[in-house]
Scaffold this motif. Structure first.
Motif, short mmCIF file in Angstrom:
data_model
loop_
_atom_site.label_atom_id
_atom_site.label_comp_id
_atom_site.label_asym_id
_atom_site.label_seq_id
_atom_site.Cartn_x
_atom_site.Cartn_y
_atom_site.Cartn_z
N SER A 31 0.83 -1.21 0.00
CA SER A 31 0.00 0.00 0.00
C SER A 31 0.86 1.26 0.00
O SER A 31 0.55 2.24 -0.69
N GLU A 50 10.86 3.34 5.44
CA GLU A 50 10.64 1.91 5.65
C GLU A 50 11.67 1.36 6.63
O GLU A 50 12.86 1.58 6.47
N GLY A 63 1.82 -15.10 -1.95
CA GLY A 63 1.40 -16.13 -2.90
C GLY A 63 2.47 -17.16 -3.19
O GLY A 63 2.63 -17.56 -4.35
N ASN A 68 -0.35 -13.44 -5.73
CA ASN A 68 -1.73 -13.43 -6.23
C ASN A 68 -2.28 -12.03 -5.93
O ASN A 68 -2.77 -11.77 -4.85
N VAL A 151 10.41 4.17 12.05
CA VAL A 151 9.76 5.34 12.65
C VAL A 151 9.39 4.98 14.08
O VAL A 151 8.80 3.92 14.34
N GLU A 398 -3.36 -2.78 5.44
CA GLU A 398 -3.74 -3.68 6.53
C GLU A 398 -3.78 -3.01 7.90
O GLU A 398 -4.30 -3.60 8.85
N LEU A 411 -4.07 -8.12 -1.12
CA LEU A 411 -3.18 -7.27 -1.92
C LEU A 411 -4.00 -6.28 -2.75
O LEU A 411 -3.62 -5.12 -2.88
#
Ligand SMILES: Cc1cc2nc3c(=O)[nH]c(=O)nc-3n(C[C@H](O)[C@H](O)[C@H](O)COP(=O)(O)OP(=O)(O)OC[C@H]3O[C@@H](n4cnc5c(N)ncnc54)[C@H](O)[C@@H]3O)c2cc1C
Length: 430
Positions: A31, A50, A63, A68, A151, A398, A411
């Protein structure tokens, strides 16, 4: 900490005009990468922060490393399969639902295929292709990324957001929380994002591993690990929760059960396990055959020649699965089919239609593929994914209290919600 930024933040991380971004995206997963791409395409000066050494670690694992990434359901079908709160996804799916997502990937050089009429995969069947497409697009757009940068906290000083990390603080006009959930901790999932959302006043619902294999009290599944049972029916054998039921492929494990049907129903089982020590289930391992179906099958068998009972069952079940069911019913499996009548026949049919098994636990976040629970949906506007509490704050993927079953749902949601959050950036400052 690795920094690919063309407009480098100061080494001490102190806020400067140069380092006041339009948008900071915390989390470089599915995302977050799409949010960064979308914001940059709209001309925003965005940066992705990140904590892992590289972006998209969970995406790479997805997947079975084949990714997937979506499915062919219509928007309504998609939301219905998600179930509880699925309608919250509507505006995001309008922006980047299945067909548009495939176009999005096509435009960044990732071709997609559908081989079974349902699941969408990259043509290469490699998640690395999907990740490379996203990374190349981020690079093309000049979106800086700070990797290996966890973070630690976030704030809002009345004008800008502060994103505090080990090396200092970055500031931005808007902030996207794309920190994911708790599943697969080695991918960077730690749940820190829930704390950031809470610090802005968001409420966080109880979280549970979902898409997770279950552990059973009975040890007979360990004898059957070689088998996959197609179209198995699994239902909760508790009056109050009798509606919890799914159909799909089931696999036995040394400790219990897995496979798509279990991953799917575990979304409901893991919250129930918080309330009950164990959950009784009924399995139907014969494609939903009913008592009546079995009565007719037995009637036909009785009229035929004398045959060993287990030979007869071979057309319906693997032999050792049938043996276990005979044991559970307390019926000897060594005689002929004609010898099974009266009470033993009824007991066997009962076991075939509703094989009892008891779930006592699950394999935890290490074995889960998604988190049930998260930032409360009521606090977020589904049309923009902007916080209703803190203007300029967006939540996607999520970290929100939304999860879907197996089959590209999670996803698809992560990409679509990242896109919508990225589209909205600018709203709070215009
Ligand atoms: C093994 C596995 C296989 C899966 N397979 C599929 C599949 O085939 N199809 C499907 O639809 N779904 C699949 N899923 C689910 C899907 O991958 C996730 O739902 C999706 O990746 C969620 O995207 P996200 O961006 O919300 O979170 P993530 O992709 O988890 O990204 C969140 C990022 O935020 C970073 N982060 C967290 N906290 C901080 C912090 N404090 N500072 C900086 N960075 C931080 C994390 O390191 C992480 O990189 C799978 C999941 C797993 C675990």
């Amino acid at each position: 900490m690795t920094d690919t930024t063309p407009h480098e933040p100061r080494a001490d991380g102190a806020a400067t005009d140069a380092a006041t971004y339009d948008v900071i995206v915390i989390g470089g997963g599915a995302s977050g990468m799409v949010a960064g791409i979308r914001a940059a395409r709209l001309g925003r000066r965005a940066i992705i922060v990140e904590k892992s050494p590289s972006l998209g670690r969970k995406l790479l694992a997805s997947g079975g490393q084949r990714c997937n990434l979506s499915n062919t359901l219509t928007k309504d079908g998609f939301m219905e399969r998600v179930g509880r709160d699925g309608r919250f996804m509507g505006p995001a799916l309008d922006e980047l639902g299945g067909p548009k997502l495939r176009e999005f990937f096509h435009d960044i050089g990732v071709q997609t295929v559908v081989l079974d009429g349902f699941r969408v995969w990259p043509e290469t069947r490699k998640s690395a292709t999907v990740l490379k497409g996203l990374l190349d697009e981020l690079e093309r757009l000049g979106v800086p990324t700070m990797t290996g940068c966890e973070v630690l906290s976030t704030d809002h000083d009345g004008e800008t957001f502060g994103v505090h990390h080990g090396g200092g603080v970055l500031r931005s006009h808007e902030l996207v929380l794309a920190t994911g959930g708790l599943a697969l901790p080695k991918s960077g999932a730690s749940g820190g994002g829930y704390g950031f959302a809470e610090s802005f006043g968001h409420r966080i619902t109880a979280r549970h591993p979902a898409g997770v294999p279950v552990v059973t009290r009975e040890d007979w599944p360990a004898r059957l690990t070689a088998h996959t049972i197609g179209k198995a029916q699994v239902s909760v054998a508790m009056k109050k929760h009798a509606k919890v039921a799914r159909t799909g492929d089931l696999i036995f494990t040394k400790k219990g059960l897995r496979g798509p049907v279990i991953l799917d129903i575990s979304r409901d089982l893991s919250p129930l396990l918080e309330r009950y020590d164990e959950i009784p289930l009924h399995l139907n391992l014969c494609r939903g055959k009913t008592q009546e179906d079995w009565q007719s099958i037995f009637a036909e068998w009785r009229q035929g020649t004398q045959r060993p009972a287990l030979d007869c069952f071979e057309e319906h079940l693997p032999r050792d699965v049938a043996e276990v069911l005979f044991e559970l019913a307390g019926v000897p499996s060594t005689g002929t089919i004609q010898a099974i009548k009266g009470g033993p026949k009824d007991a066997l049919i009962q076991t075939l239609v509703r094989t009892p098994i008891t779930v006592t636990g699950h394999t935890g976040y290490d074995g889960a593929f998604v988190t049930r629970g998260g930032a409360r949906l009521k606090d977020v506007d589904p049309h923009t994914l902007m916080s209703k509490i803190q203007p300029g704050l967006y939540l996607c993927g999520e970290v929100l209290d939304l999860d879907g079953p197996c089959g590209g749902f999670n996803l698809q949601w992560a990409f679509a919600s990242g896109y919508l959050a990225g589209s909205g950036t600018g709203l709070a400052v215009e």
